[in-house]
Design a protein around this motif. Structure first.
Motif, PDB file in Angstrom:
ATOM      1  N   TRP A  17       4.175   7.359   5.952  1.00  0.00           N
ATOM      2  CA  TRP A  17       3.328   8.508   5.634  1.00  0.00           C
ATOM      3  C   TRP A  17       3.464   9.642   6.655  1.00  0.00           C
ATOM      4  CZ3 TRP A  17       1.164  11.929   2.991  1.00  0.00           C
ATOM      5  CH2 TRP A  17       0.137  12.710   3.478  1.00  0.00           C
TER       6      TRP A  17
ATOM      7  N   ARG B 196       0.842  -1.196   0.000  1.00  0.00           N
ATOM      8  CA  ARG B 196       0.000   0.000   0.000  1.00  0.00           C
ATOM      9  C   ARG B 196       0.877   1.246   0.000  1.00  0.00           C
ATOM     10  NH1 ARG B 196      -4.192  -0.669   4.753  1.00  0.00           N
ATOM     11  NH2 ARG B 196      -2.273  -0.956   5.871  1.00  0.00           N
TER      12      ARG B 196
ATOM     13  N   THR C 108      -1.657   1.630  -5.433  1.00  0.00           N
ATOM     14  CA  THR C 108      -1.167   0.267  -5.284  1.00  0.00           C
ATOM     15  C   THR C 108      -0.189  -0.023  -6.398  1.00  0.00           C
ATOM     16  OG1 THR C 108      -2.981  -0.573  -6.598  1.00  0.00           O
ATOM     17  CG2 THR C 108      -3.291  -0.569  -4.223  1.00  0.00           C
TER      18      THR C 108
ATOM     19  N   TYR D  15       2.985   3.343   2.859  1.00  0.00           N
ATOM     20  CA  TYR D  15       1.953   3.534   3.877  1.00  0.00           C
ATOM     21  C   TYR D  15       2.559   3.730   5.267  1.00  0.00           C
ATOM     22  CZ  TYR D  15      -2.433   2.662   6.361  1.00  0.00           C
ATOM     23  OH  TYR D  15      -3.526   2.783   7.157  1.00  0.00           O
TER      24      TYR D  15
ATOM     25  N   LEU E  19      -4.713   7.000  -2.376  1.00  0.00           N
ATOM     26  CA  LEU E  19      -4.219   5.659  -2.088  1.00  0.00           C
ATOM     27  C   LEU E  19      -3.850   4.981  -3.397  1.00  0.00           C
ATOM     28  CD1 LEU E  19      -3.742   3.792   0.315  1.00  0.00           C
ATOM     29  CD2 LEU E  19      -5.983   2.813  -0.109  1.00  0.00           C
TER      30      LEU E  19
END
Length: 67
Positions: free
Chosen positions: A36, A2, A57, A33, A55
């Motif tokens: 962050w 992620r 991927t 992720y 978001l």
């Protein structure tokens, strides 16, 4: 994995010719992720502003047009 696709605006002190002039630098990057919060703190410390967070991927760099 992620990742967040972050678009931010940071004032640049290296490109200024006078003290009154301020040039903004816009950039988009992929941030893992887990990192962050650290990246958010770094942008805010530099006096920048986070414009958009999405978001993402996949592999690093694919969603921002970098191959």
């Amino acid at each position: 994995m992620r990742m967040f696709q972050v678009t931010a605006c940071v004032p640049s002190q290296t490109r200024t010719r006078t003290q009154r002039e301020l040039q903004n630098t816009y950039f988009t990057k992929l941030v893992p992720y887990d990192n962050w919060f650290r990246e958010q703190q770094r942008i805010m410390k530099m006096g920048g502003k986070i414009i958009k967070v999405k978001l993402a991927t996949g592999k690093q760099g694919t969603n921002t047009g970098l191959l």
